[in-house]
Design an enzyme around this catalytic site. Structure first.
Site, mmCIF file in Angstrom:
data_model
loop_
_atom_site.group_PDB
_atom_site.id
_atom_site.type_symbol
_atom_site.label_atom_id
_atom_site.label_comp_id
_atom_site.label_asym_id
_atom_site.label_seq_id
_atom_site.Cartn_x
_atom_site.Cartn_y
_atom_site.Cartn_z
ATOM 1 N N GLN A 1 1.579 -6.527 -3.494
ATOM 2 C CA GLN A 1 2.087 -6.563 -2.120
ATOM 3 C C GLN A 1 3.456 -5.878 -2.048
ATOM 4 O OE1 GLN A 1 1.499 -10.106 -3.363
ATOM 5 N NE2 GLN A 1 -0.591 -9.419 -3.373
ATOM 6 N N LEU B 1 4.336 12.259 1.392
ATOM 7 C CA LEU B 1 5.076 13.203 2.233
ATOM 8 C C LEU B 1 4.110 14.231 2.838
ATOM 9 C CD1 LEU B 1 7.930 14.035 3.192
ATOM 10 C CD2 LEU B 1 8.023 15.606 1.248
ATOM 11 N N GLY C 1 -4.585 -4.358 -3.608
ATOM 12 C CA GLY C 1 -5.525 -3.253 -3.701
ATOM 13 C C GLY C 1 -4.758 -2.025 -4.104
ATOM 14 N N HIS C 2 -4.984 -1.588 -5.337
ATOM 15 C CA HIS C 2 -4.336 -0.361 -5.805
ATOM 16 C C HIS C 2 -5.411 0.701 -5.959
ATOM 17 C CE1 HIS C 2 -0.726 -2.512 -6.724
ATOM 18 N NE2 HIS C 2 -1.213 -3.141 -7.768
ATOM 19 N N ASP D 1 0.810 -1.223 0.000
ATOM 20 C CA ASP D 1 0.000 0.000 0.000
ATOM 21 C C ASP D 1 0.836 1.262 0.000
ATOM 22 O OD1 ASP D 1 -2.316 -1.631 0.177
ATOM 23 O OD2 ASP D 1 -1.919 -1.865 2.311
ATOM 24 N N GLU D 2 1.997 1.200 -0.606
ATOM 25 C CA GLU D 2 2.884 2.366 -0.651
ATOM 26 C C GLU D 2 2.426 3.378 -1.700
ATOM 27 O OE1 GLU D 2 3.940 -0.769 -1.126
ATOM 28 O OE2 GLU D 2 5.409 -1.284 0.410
ATOM 29 N N GLY D 3 1.493 2.953 -2.553
ATOM 30 C CA GLY D 3 1.063 3.834 -3.632
ATOM 31 C C GLY D 3 1.679 3.411 -4.958
ATOM 32 N N LYS D 4 1.818 2.097 -5.120
ATOM 33 C CA LYS D 4 2.425 1.558 -6.342
ATOM 34 C C LYS D 4 1.597 1.926 -7.569
ATOM 35 C CE LYS D 4 2.284 -2.590 -4.501
ATOM 36 N NZ LYS D 4 2.037 -2.405 -3.064
ATOM 37 N N ARG E 1 -5.214 0.094 8.747
ATOM 38 C CA ARG E 1 -3.820 -0.353 8.645
ATOM 39 C C ARG E 1 -3.057 0.025 9.909
ATOM 40 N NH1 ARG E 1 -3.590 2.155 2.602
ATOM 41 N NH2 ARG E 1 -4.595 0.422 1.540
ATOM 42 N N ARG F 1 1.701 -29.233 -6.814
ATOM 43 C CA ARG F 1 1.414 -29.808 -8.131
ATOM 44 C C ARG F 1 0.018 -30.400 -8.261
ATOM 45 N NH1 ARG F 1 7.132 -32.718 -7.909
ATOM 46 N NH2 ARG F 1 6.231 -33.093 -5.872
ATOM 47 N N THR G 1 -7.716 -1.195 0.904
ATOM 48 C CA THR G 1 -8.501 -1.067 -0.330
ATOM 49 C C THR G 1 -9.368 -2.302 -0.525
ATOM 50 O OG1 THR G 1 -6.558 0.021 -1.230
ATOM 51 C CG2 THR G 1 -8.286 -0.506 -2.776
ATOM 52 N N THR G 2 -8.846 -3.459 -0.137
ATOM 53 C CA THR G 2 -9.569 -4.707 -0.371
ATOM 54 C C THR G 2 -10.504 -5.035 0.790
ATOM 55 O OG1 THR G 2 -7.769 -5.571 -1.705
ATOM 56 C CG2 THR G 2 -9.296 -7.180 -0.829
HETATM 57 P P1 GDP Z 1 -0.741 0.257 -3.567
HETATM 58 O O1 GDP Z 1 -1.408 -0.961 -3.065
HETATM 59 O O2 GDP Z 1 0.717 0.287 -3.305
HETATM 60 O O3 GDP Z 1 -1.080 0.571 -4.985
HETATM 61 O O4 GDP Z 1 -1.315 1.445 -2.693
HETATM 62 P P2 GDP Z 1 -2.830 1.702 -2.252
HETATM 63 O O5 GDP Z 1 -3.593 2.161 -3.428
HETATM 64 O O6 GDP Z 1 -3.377 0.561 -1.488
HETATM 65 O O7 GDP Z 1 -2.623 2.865 -1.189
HETATM 66 C C1 GDP Z 1 -2.044 4.078 -1.533
HETATM 67 C C2 GDP Z 1 -3.058 5.221 -1.272
HETATM 68 O O8 GDP Z 1 -2.354 6.421 -1.145
HETATM 69 C C3 GDP Z 1 -4.055 5.467 -2.376
HETATM 70 O O9 GDP Z 1 -5.288 5.811 -1.800
HETATM 71 C C4 GDP Z 1 -3.492 6.663 -3.167
HETATM 72 O O10 GDP Z 1 -4.458 7.471 -3.781
HETATM 73 C C5 GDP Z 1 -2.831 7.406 -2.062
HETATM 74 N N1 GDP Z 1 -1.636 8.157 -2.448
HETATM 75 C C6 GDP Z 1 -0.668 7.810 -3.320
HETATM 76 N N2 GDP Z 1 0.313 8.731 -3.345
HETATM 77 C C7 GDP Z 1 -0.041 9.669 -2.426
HETATM 78 C C8 GDP Z 1 0.586 10.870 -1.948
HETATM 79 O O11 GDP Z 1 1.668 11.258 -2.348
HETATM 80 N N3 GDP Z 1 -0.104 11.573 -0.979
HETATM 81 C C9 GDP Z 1 -1.312 11.180 -0.488
HETATM 82 N N4 GDP Z 1 -1.901 11.916 0.463
HETATM 83 N N5 GDP Z 1 -1.907 10.055 -0.918
HETATM 84 C C10 GDP Z 1 -1.288 9.318 -1.863
HETATM 85 P P1 IMO Z 2 -1.187 -4.282 -2.097
HETATM 86 O O1 IMO Z 2 -0.990 -4.766 -3.478
HETATM 87 C C1 IMO Z 2 -0.991 -4.918 2.139
HETATM 88 C C2 IMO Z 2 -1.039 -9.076 3.547
HETATM 89 C C3 IMO Z 2 -2.258 -9.554 4.296
HETATM 90 C C4 IMO Z 2 -1.608 -10.612 5.189
HETATM 91 C C5 IMO Z 2 -0.570 -11.240 4.251
HETATM 92 C C6 IMO Z 2 -1.027 -12.500 3.559
HETATM 93 O O2 IMO Z 2 -2.349 -3.376 -1.940
HETATM 94 O O3 IMO Z 2 0.049 -3.717 -1.512
HETATM 95 P P2 IMO Z 2 -2.706 -13.075 1.586
HETATM 96 O O4 IMO Z 2 -4.174 -12.793 1.417
HETATM 97 O O5 IMO Z 2 -1.855 -12.498 0.489
HETATM 98 O O6 IMO Z 2 -2.417 -14.522 1.826
HETATM 99 O O7 IMO Z 2 -2.284 -12.315 2.952
HETATM 100 O O8 IMO Z 2 -0.262 -10.243 3.297
HETATM 101 N N1 IMO Z 2 -1.351 -8.490 2.239
HETATM 102 C C7 IMO Z 2 -1.283 -7.177 1.952
HETATM 103 N N2 IMO Z 2 -0.991 -6.123 2.730
HETATM 104 N N3 IMO Z 2 -1.235 -4.717 0.839
HETATM 105 C C8 IMO Z 2 -1.499 -5.769 0.021
HETATM 106 O O9 IMO Z 2 -1.634 -5.604 -1.279
HETATM 107 C C9 IMO Z 2 -1.580 -7.069 0.575
HETATM 108 N N4 IMO Z 2 -1.818 -8.310 0.090
HETATM 109 C C10 IMO Z 2 -1.677 -9.166 1.122
HETATM 110 O O10 IMO Z 2 -2.868 -8.528 5.028
HETATM 111 O O11 IMO Z 2 -0.945 -9.994 6.259
HETATM 112 MG MG MG Z 3 -2.870 -1.621 -1.699
#
Ligand code: GDP
Ligand code: IMO
Ligand code: MG
Length: 428
Positions: A223, A331, A40-41, A13-16, A304, A142, A298-299
Site C-alpha cells: 500500500q 512519466l 497488487g504489484h 500502485d505507484e509501481g513499487k 482507479r 489479542r 491488480t487485485t
Molecule cells: P505497486 O502496487 O506500487 O507495485 O504498483 P502496481 O503494480 O499496482 O501498478 C503499477 C503499474 O504501472 C504496473 O502495471 C507497472 O507495470 C506499471 N509501471 C511501472 N512503472 C511504469 C512506468 O514508468 N511507465 C508505465 N507506463 N507503466 C509503469
Molecule cells: P498496493 O500494494 C491501492 C486500499 C483499498 C481501501 C483501503 C483499505 O498495490 O499499492 P484493505 O483491503 O487494505 O483493508 O483496504 O486501502 N488499498 C489499496 N489501494 N493499492 C493497494 O495495494 C491497496 N491495498 C489496499 O482500496 O481503500
Molecule cells: Mg498495486
C-alpha cells in the site's frame, strides 16, 4: 548499504514492484513487512507479466531471499497458490522464509470484511475484501491466530474457539450469516501445517544476522503512505503501518539500521477505494490518465480514481517517511498533454494552505491550487538518460523535485523492467 526501505508515497500502485526490481541483483534479502494479499504489484520482465498479491516482488530476482515478516497477515491458501503459480513459470521460490509471528487470515476474516463493508453502506471504505482489516483487528484485540499456532493443535483449537465465540454471535445475530464451526477453521489451517513448517523461522533474528554480516536487505512496503493507519486519510486507510517506520516494527530490526528510504510517486496521482483525494479528476483528463496509464486494480480490477500530481502529499510523505530518494514512475503517461497542472497548495475555506491539512474535514474539501507546466509530444519510452528526455519533460521533473521534499533519483518511462532513467544511484 544495509537496510533500504521502499514505500509508496501516495495512495498505492505507484509501481513499487518495478522499483524493487530495479535494485535487482544488488539485494540479498527482500522483506514484506506489512499488509496481506491486498497488495497488487505488477512486474513486467521481458514478455512475462507477473501480478503478485502477497509475496514480495523481489521474489522474482534470482538469488534473493524473500521474507514474509511478522507485520504481515497471511492468507495461507493464497500463499501456496502464488508459490505454485510462480514455480510453474520457472521462478525459484525455494528460499522463501515466513515469520512464526505473522498473523493468519482465516475464512471468518474474509467473511467479516465483506459483511461489515456492506453494512457501512455509503460510509464504506472500499476495502479489497481480503480479510486484512479484520485479521489486524484480531491481532490488536489479542485474539489473533499466528503462524506458529498451526504447529500446536491444542493451542490452535483454543484460540479459534476464543475468536469464534464472539464472532459467531456477530455473524448470526447482527449480520444474518451462518455460524462458522471451530472444526472447519482448525481443519483448514492444520491442512497447511506440514507444508508450512519448513518455511517458518525466526525472521527477526535472520534479518539482524544478515545485516550484521553486511548483507543488503530491502524492505518492500505494501500500500502507501496515505493509506497508513496512523498517517493516512483515516478511516479510509488500510489496517497497518505502511510508512517506513513499519519496516522496523514489522520485521524486528532497529530503526537505526535503515539508511535509505525510497519513496515511489507517480507523475500524477491515483487512488483505489473511498476517501479524500483533492486533485481527483472526474472529467476527460481523468479518463485520459486512467486509459493511458492502465489504471485498473491488480487485485480487484476496479478502475482507479485519477488526478494530477499533488506536491503537498509528496512533501508530507517525504516528512513522515524520511524519504531520501524519490522514484517517479509513469512519466510516459503524460506524453501528449499540451499542459500539465501540478497541485502546489490548497485553498481551504478561502485560505491558502501549503501543507496537507491536519483536519480530515479540511482535507476533504481542500481545493487544489495548480501551477501549469508545458507538455511534450515526443515518445520518451526509449530515453535512458535525463538529457534524452524532451526539455519540457526535464522541466516538469525538476519543477516537481523542487517542491516535493526530496530528490527524484529515477524516472519511469514505460512499464518494462529497463524503461527507467537513473539520475542518482539509489544505493550509492
Ligand atoms: P505497486 O502496487 O506500487 O507495485 O504498483 P502496481 O503494480 O499496482 O501498478 C503499477 C503499474 O504501472 C504496473 O502495471 C507497472 O507495470 C506499471 N509501471 C511501472 N512503472 C511504469 C512506468 O514508468 N511507465 C508505465 N507506463 N507503466 C509503469
Ligand atoms: P498496493 O500494494 C491501492 C486500499 C483499498 C481501501 C483501503 C483499505 O498495490 O499499492 P484493505 O483491503 O487494505 O483493508 O483496504 O486501502 N488499498 C489499496 N489501494 N493499492 C493497494 O495495494 C491497496 N491495498 C489496499 O482500496 O481503500
Ligand atoms: Mg498495486
Amino acid at each position: 548499504m544495509p537496510a533500504v526501505v521502499i514505500i509508496g508515497a501516495q495512495w498505492g500502485d505507484e509501481g513499487k514492484g518495478k522499483a524493487t526490481d530495479l535494485l535487482g541483483s544488488r539485494i540479498d534479502y527482500v522483506v514484506k513487512f506489512n499488509g496481506g494479499n491486498n497488495a497488487g504489484h505488477t512486474v513486467v520482465i521481458g514478455d512475462e507479466k507477473y501480478a503478485l498479491h502477497l509475496l514480495p516482488s523481489g521474489i522474482l530476482t534470482e538469488g534473493v531471499v524473500p521474507v514474509i515478516a511478522n507485520g504481515v497477515v497471511i492468507d495461507i491458501e493464497v500463499l501456496f497458490d502464488e508459490l505454485t503459480a510462480l514455480r510453474a513459470r520457472g521462478v525459484d521460490v525455494s528460499k522463501l522464509v515466513v515469520s512464526a509471528n505473522a498473523h493468519v487470515i482465516t475464512q471468518y476474516h474474509r467473511t467479516l470484511d465483506k459483511v461489515t463493508e456492506r453494512f457501512l453502506g455509503k460510509r464504506q471504505i472500499g476495502t479489497t475484501g481480503r480479510g486484512i482489516g479484520p485479521s489486524y483487528a484480531d491481532k490488536i484485540n489479542r485474539v489473533g491466530i499466528r503462524i506458529q499456532d498451526l504447529f500446536d493443535e491444542n493451542i490452535l483449537r483454543q484460540k479459534v474457539e476464543g475468536a469464534l465465540h464472539q464472532k459467531n454471535q456477530l455473524l448470526v445475530k447482527l449480520y444474518n450469516r451462518r455460524a462458522i464451526s471451530v472444526d472447519e477453521i482448525v481443519d483448514d489451517l492444520l491442512s497447511y501445517a506440514d507444508r508450512l513448517r519448513p518455511l517458518v523461522a525466526d525472521t527477526g533474528l535472520l534479518l539482524n544476522e544478515a545485516l550484521d554480516a553486511g548483507k543488503t536487505v530491502l524492505f518492500e512496503g505494501g500500500q502507501a503512505t496515505m493509506l497508513d493507519v496512523d498517517h493516512g486519510t483515516y478511516p479510509f486507510v488500510t489496517s497497518s503501518n505502511s510508512t517506513a517506520g513499519g519496516a522496523a516494527t514489522g520485521s524486528g530490526i532497529g530503526p537505526g539500521r535503515i539508511e535509505r528510504v525510497i519513496g515511489i510517486v507517480k507523475a500524477y496521482t491515483t487512488r483505489v477505494g473511498s476517501g479524500p483525494f483533492p486533485t481527483e479528476l472526474l472529467d476527460e483528463s481523468g479518463e485520459f490518465l486512467r486509459n493511458k496509464g492502465f489504471e485498473f486494480g491488480t487485485t480487484t480490477g476496479r478502475p482507479r480514481r485519477t488526478g494530477w500530481y499533488d506536491a503537498p502529499v509528496a512533501r508530507y510523505s517525504a516528512r513522515v517517511n524520511g524519504i531520501t530518494d524519490f522514484v517517479m514512475t509513469k512519466l510516459d503517461v503524460l506524453t501528449g498533454l499540451a499542459e500539465i497542472p501540478v497541485c502546489v497548495a490548497y485553498e481551504v475555506d478561502g485560505v491558502r494552505v501549503n501543507e496537507v491539512p491536519v483536519s480530515q474535514s479540511d482535507f476533504h474539501h481542500a481545493v487544489p491550487i495548480y501551477e501549469n507546466f508545458p507538455g511534450w509530444t515526443e515518445d520518451i519510452s526509449s530515453a535512458r538518460t535525463f538529457e534524452e528526455l524532451p526539455k519540457a519533460a526535464q522541466e516538469y521533473v525538476l519543477a516537481i523535485e523542487a517542491i516535493s521534499g526530496s530528490r527524484i533519483s529515477a524516472i519511469g518511462v514505460g512499464p518494462e523492467r529497463d524503461a527507467i532513467v537513473v539520475r542518482h544511484d539509489l544505493l550509492g
